[in-house]
Design an enzyme around this catalytic site. Structure first.
Site, PDB file in Angstrom:
ATOM      1  N   GLY A  30       0.141   5.328  -4.486  1.00  0.00           N
ATOM      2  CA  GLY A  30      -0.442   6.597  -4.929  1.00  0.00           C
ATOM      3  C   GLY A  30       0.127   7.774  -4.158  1.00  0.00           C
ATOM      4  O   GLY A  30       0.541   8.789  -4.742  1.00  0.00           O
TER       5      GLY A  30
ATOM      6  N   ARG B  37      -0.415   9.132  -9.969  1.00  0.00           N
ATOM      7  CA  ARG B  37      -0.502   7.945  -9.107  1.00  0.00           C
ATOM      8  C   ARG B  37       0.047   6.693  -9.788  1.00  0.00           C
ATOM      9  O   ARG B  37       0.677   5.843  -9.143  1.00  0.00           O
ATOM     10  CB  ARG B  37      -1.972   7.678  -8.726  1.00  0.00           C
ATOM     11  CG  ARG B  37      -2.599   8.696  -7.790  1.00  0.00           C
ATOM     12  CD  ARG B  37      -4.078   8.351  -7.546  1.00  0.00           C
ATOM     13  NE  ARG B  37      -4.226   6.968  -7.143  1.00  0.00           N
ATOM     14  CZ  ARG B  37      -4.053   6.520  -5.869  1.00  0.00           C
ATOM     15  NH1 ARG B  37      -3.787   7.386  -4.917  1.00  0.00           N
ATOM     16  NH2 ARG B  37      -4.172   5.241  -5.594  1.00  0.00           N
TER      17      ARG B  37
ATOM     18  N   ASN C 213     -10.961  -2.494  -5.540  1.00  0.00           N
ATOM     19  CA  ASN C 213     -10.144  -1.561  -6.331  1.00  0.00           C
ATOM     20  C   ASN C 213     -10.764  -1.237  -7.700  1.00  0.00           C
ATOM     21  O   ASN C 213     -10.335  -0.293  -8.365  1.00  0.00           O
ATOM     22  CB  ASN C 213      -8.704  -2.066  -6.491  1.00  0.00           C
ATOM     23  CG  ASN C 213      -7.875  -1.956  -5.225  1.00  0.00           C
ATOM     24  OD1 ASN C 213      -7.014  -2.790  -4.954  1.00  0.00           O
ATOM     25  ND2 ASN C 213      -8.100  -0.917  -4.423  1.00  0.00           N
ATOM     26  N   TRP C 214     -11.813  -2.006  -8.097  1.00  0.00           N
ATOM     27  CA  TRP C 214     -12.518  -1.644  -9.343  1.00  0.00           C
ATOM     28  C   TRP C 214     -13.199  -0.281  -9.201  1.00  0.00           C
ATOM     29  O   TRP C 214     -13.563   0.330 -10.207  1.00  0.00           O
ATOM     30  CB  TRP C 214     -13.590  -2.688  -9.686  1.00  0.00           C
ATOM     31  CG  TRP C 214     -13.051  -4.057  -9.971  1.00  0.00           C
ATOM     32  CD1 TRP C 214     -13.136  -5.151  -9.164  1.00  0.00           C
ATOM     33  CD2 TRP C 214     -12.340  -4.488 -11.143  1.00  0.00           C
ATOM     34  NE1 TRP C 214     -12.521  -6.233  -9.756  1.00  0.00           N
ATOM     35  CE2 TRP C 214     -12.024  -5.858 -10.981  1.00  0.00           C
ATOM     36  CE3 TRP C 214     -11.928  -3.848 -12.323  1.00  0.00           C
ATOM     37  CZ2 TRP C 214     -11.332  -6.601 -11.933  1.00  0.00           C
ATOM     38  CZ3 TRP C 214     -11.239  -4.588 -13.273  1.00  0.00           C
ATOM     39  CH2 TRP C 214     -10.946  -5.943 -13.068  1.00  0.00           C
TER      40      TRP C 214
ATOM     41  N   ARG D 102      -5.413  -1.359   8.853  1.00  0.00           N
ATOM     42  CA  ARG D 102      -6.598  -2.168   8.546  1.00  0.00           C
ATOM     43  C   ARG D 102      -6.238  -3.325   7.616  1.00  0.00           C
ATOM     44  O   ARG D 102      -5.162  -3.364   7.042  1.00  0.00           O
ATOM     45  CB  ARG D 102      -7.704  -1.295   7.941  1.00  0.00           C
ATOM     46  CG  ARG D 102      -7.277  -0.500   6.734  1.00  0.00           C
ATOM     47  CD  ARG D 102      -8.431   0.331   6.170  1.00  0.00           C
ATOM     48  NE  ARG D 102      -7.941   1.241   5.157  1.00  0.00           N
ATOM     49  CZ  ARG D 102      -7.679   2.534   5.344  1.00  0.00           C
ATOM     50  NH1 ARG D 102      -7.898   3.083   6.517  1.00  0.00           N
ATOM     51  NH2 ARG D 102      -7.203   3.269   4.360  1.00  0.00           N
TER      52      ARG D 102
ATOM     53  N   ARG E 281     -11.866   2.385  -8.438  1.00  0.00           N
ATOM     54  CA  ARG E 281     -10.939   3.483  -8.779  1.00  0.00           C
ATOM     55  C   ARG E 281     -11.229   4.014 -10.180  1.00  0.00           C
ATOM     56  O   ARG E 281     -11.920   3.352 -10.961  1.00  0.00           O
ATOM     57  CB  ARG E 281      -9.507   2.958  -8.711  1.00  0.00           C
ATOM     58  CG  ARG E 281      -9.190   2.491  -7.303  1.00  0.00           C
ATOM     59  CD  ARG E 281      -7.742   2.519  -7.044  1.00  0.00           C
ATOM     60  NE  ARG E 281      -7.498   2.164  -5.658  1.00  0.00           N
ATOM     61  CZ  ARG E 281      -6.310   2.149  -5.104  1.00  0.00           C
ATOM     62  NH1 ARG E 281      -5.255   2.476  -5.826  1.00  0.00           N
ATOM     63  NH2 ARG E 281      -6.154   1.844  -3.845  1.00  0.00           N
TER      64      ARG E 281
ATOM     65  N   ASP F  44       0.826  -1.211   0.000  1.00  0.00           N
ATOM     66  CA  ASP F  44       0.000   0.000   0.000  1.00  0.00           C
ATOM     67  C   ASP F  44       0.866   1.270   0.000  1.00  0.00           C
ATOM     68  O   ASP F  44       1.978   1.261   0.522  1.00  0.00           O
ATOM     69  CB  ASP F  44      -0.916  -0.025   1.237  1.00  0.00           C
ATOM     70  CG  ASP F  44      -2.109   0.904   1.080  1.00  0.00           C
ATOM     71  OD1 ASP F  44      -2.362   1.394  -0.046  1.00  0.00           O
ATOM     72  OD2 ASP F  44      -2.802   1.144   2.097  1.00  0.00           O
TER      73      ASP F  44
HETATM   74  C1  IPE Z   1      -5.424  -2.610  -0.203  1.00  0.00           C
HETATM   75  O1  IPE Z   1      -5.094  -1.281  -0.411  1.00  0.00           O
HETATM   76  C2  IPE Z   1      -5.371  -3.329  -1.503  1.00  0.00           C
HETATM   77  C3  IPE Z   1      -4.045  -3.462  -2.094  1.00  0.00           C
HETATM   78  C4  IPE Z   1      -2.923  -3.120  -1.551  1.00  0.00           C
HETATM   79  C5  IPE Z   1      -4.029  -4.062  -3.390  1.00  0.00           C
HETATM   80  P1  IPE Z   1      -6.209  -0.182  -0.628  1.00  0.00           P
HETATM   81  O2  IPE Z   1      -5.475   1.102  -0.814  1.00  0.00           O
HETATM   82  O3  IPE Z   1      -7.146  -0.577  -1.701  1.00  0.00           O
HETATM   83  O4  IPE Z   1      -6.989  -0.221   0.767  1.00  0.00           O
HETATM   84  P2  IPE Z   1      -7.895   0.879   1.464  1.00  0.00           P
HETATM   85  O5  IPE Z   1      -8.880   1.348   0.440  1.00  0.00           O
HETATM   86  O6  IPE Z   1      -6.988   1.990   1.887  1.00  0.00           O
HETATM   87  O7  IPE Z   1      -8.493   0.182   2.632  1.00  0.00           O
HETATM   88  C1  IPE Z   2      -1.503   0.175  -3.402  1.00  0.00           C
HETATM   89  O1  IPE Z   2      -1.259   1.535  -3.460  1.00  0.00           O
HETATM   90  C2  IPE Z   2      -1.681  -0.450  -4.771  1.00  0.00           C
HETATM   91  C3  IPE Z   2      -3.057  -0.800  -5.106  1.00  0.00           C
HETATM   92  C4  IPE Z   2      -4.099  -0.755  -4.322  1.00  0.00           C
HETATM   93  C5  IPE Z   2      -3.271  -1.268  -6.456  1.00  0.00           C
HETATM   94  P1  IPE Z   2      -2.443   2.564  -3.507  1.00  0.00           P
HETATM   95  O2  IPE Z   2      -2.779   2.815  -4.939  1.00  0.00           O
HETATM   96  O3  IPE Z   2      -3.576   2.119  -2.661  1.00  0.00           O
HETATM   97  O4  IPE Z   2      -1.760   3.858  -2.902  1.00  0.00           O
HETATM   98  P2  IPE Z   2      -2.420   4.873  -1.883  1.00  0.00           P
HETATM   99  O5  IPE Z   2      -2.888   4.064  -0.709  1.00  0.00           O
HETATM  100  O6  IPE Z   2      -3.534   5.539  -2.603  1.00  0.00           O
HETATM  101  O7  IPE Z   2      -1.307   5.795  -1.516  1.00  0.00           O
HETATM  102 MG    MG Z   3      -4.026   2.381  -0.690  1.00  0.00          MG
END
Ligand code: IPE
Ligand code: IPE
Ligand code: MG
Length: 263
Positions: free
Chosen positions: A41, A51, A86-87, A212, A89, A38
């Site tokens: 972005g 991102r 994540n869909w 989490r 997004r 995580d």
């Molecule tokens: C969890 O990260 C999923 C992945 C790392 C692929 P997210 O960024 O999607 O989680 P939330 O939305 O902060 O809980």
């Molecule tokens: C984790 O990084 C990768 C995926 C969920 C695909 P994020 O894209 O969630 O990055 P943040 O949490 O927005 O910084």
């Molecule tokens: Mg994230």
């Protein structure tokens, strides 16, 4: 898993000042380490980048962690790459991710071959764009004979969806008379998860400071140790992994019983 002592020493030479490699107990390396990758972005935004640049940088970290895990003799490394949520997004970001997953799998085949890494996917990959699916199938076939570390990539993965799917599979077998209701025990459920045959994670690492689980391996993490670091995934490296393992080795895993020290 057997590890190569000299490759291990070379890979983990020049430790930063806060790490004493002599403290690492090689007999107690977690068999299964799982990473919630995580913060890609935020890593990019902090640098004034898109991102998606963070996702590209995150792949460099994953490559390093794969090699580090092999050097440490880990049996299973799993990584959360894309959740069922994540869909939600923006379409562009989802498209870039799907493209990156396919491109990375092809680009990293030489690494997977060299290090004898077998790949499995956790999640419903049938719902991915056809091109991504085709590349995944090709890549899986290319490394199916590898007998070294297992790399389990969670793509379109959701813990609740996984448990619901297991319930459906088991119910169907009860309806067909193949299984009785009493046969549905913890083992039967485990065998119907995407992780069937893999040991449960002993150590779950989440980068970027979030406290989490985000629907990750809900069943399998029943007794996992958690390690959360503020480091964003693209900045996470072999030393971050060693810090996590050292923290793990300092924990008292009681499994509901009494501390081994007080027994
Ligand atoms: C969890 O990260 C999923 C992945 C790392 C692929 P997210 O960024 O999607 O989680 P939330 O939305 O902060 O809980
Ligand atoms: C984790 O990084 C990768 C995926 C969920 C695909 P994020 O894209 O969630 O990055 P943040 O949490 O927005 O910084
Ligand atoms: Mg994230």
């Amino acid at each position: 898993m057997q590890y190569d002592e000299s490759k291990f020493r070379a890979f983990f030479a020049d430790a930063p000042a806060d790490i004493d490699m002599a403290l690492l107990d090689m007999a107690r390396i977690p068999r299964h380490i799982s990473c919630i990758m995580d913060g890609n972005g935020r890593w990019a935004t902090a640098r004034g980048l898109a991102r998606t640049e963070g996702h590209k940088a995150g792949i460099v970290s994953l490559r390093e962690i794969i090699t580090a895990a092999v050097r440490l003799g880990v049996d299973v490394l799993s990584a959360y790459a894309f959740s069922t949520e994540n869909w939600n997004r923006p379409q562009h970001e989802v498209n870039v991710l799907m493209h990156l997953f396919a491109k990375t799998f092809i680009d990293e085949l030489p690494l997977l071959k060299r290090e004898n890494v077998r790949v499995v996917f956790l999640g419903d990959i049938s719902a991915l764009p056809k091109r991504t699916r085709d590349v995944f199938e090709y890549g899986l076939a290319e490394c199916k004979e590898h007998a070294g570390m297992v790399l389990a990539l969670a793509v379109n993965y959701g813990g609740r969806a996984e448990i619901a799917r297991a319930a459906q599979q088991l119910a169907a077998r009860v309806v067909s008379g193949e299984l009785s209701v009493e046969d549905i025990d913890e083992q039967a459920i485990s065998k119907n998860l995407y992780t069937a045959g893999l040991p449960d994670p002993e150590l779950v690492i989440r980068t970027s400071g979030e406290m989490r689980v985000s629907n990750y391996l809900l069943w399998q993490i029943a007794y996992a140790e958690f390690y959360i670091t503020d480091t964003y995934w693209p900045d996470f490296d072999r030393w971050g992994l060693v810090r996590a393992i050292l923290a793990f080795q300092g924990r008292d895993r009681r499994f509901g019983g009494l501390s081994s020290a007080s027994a």
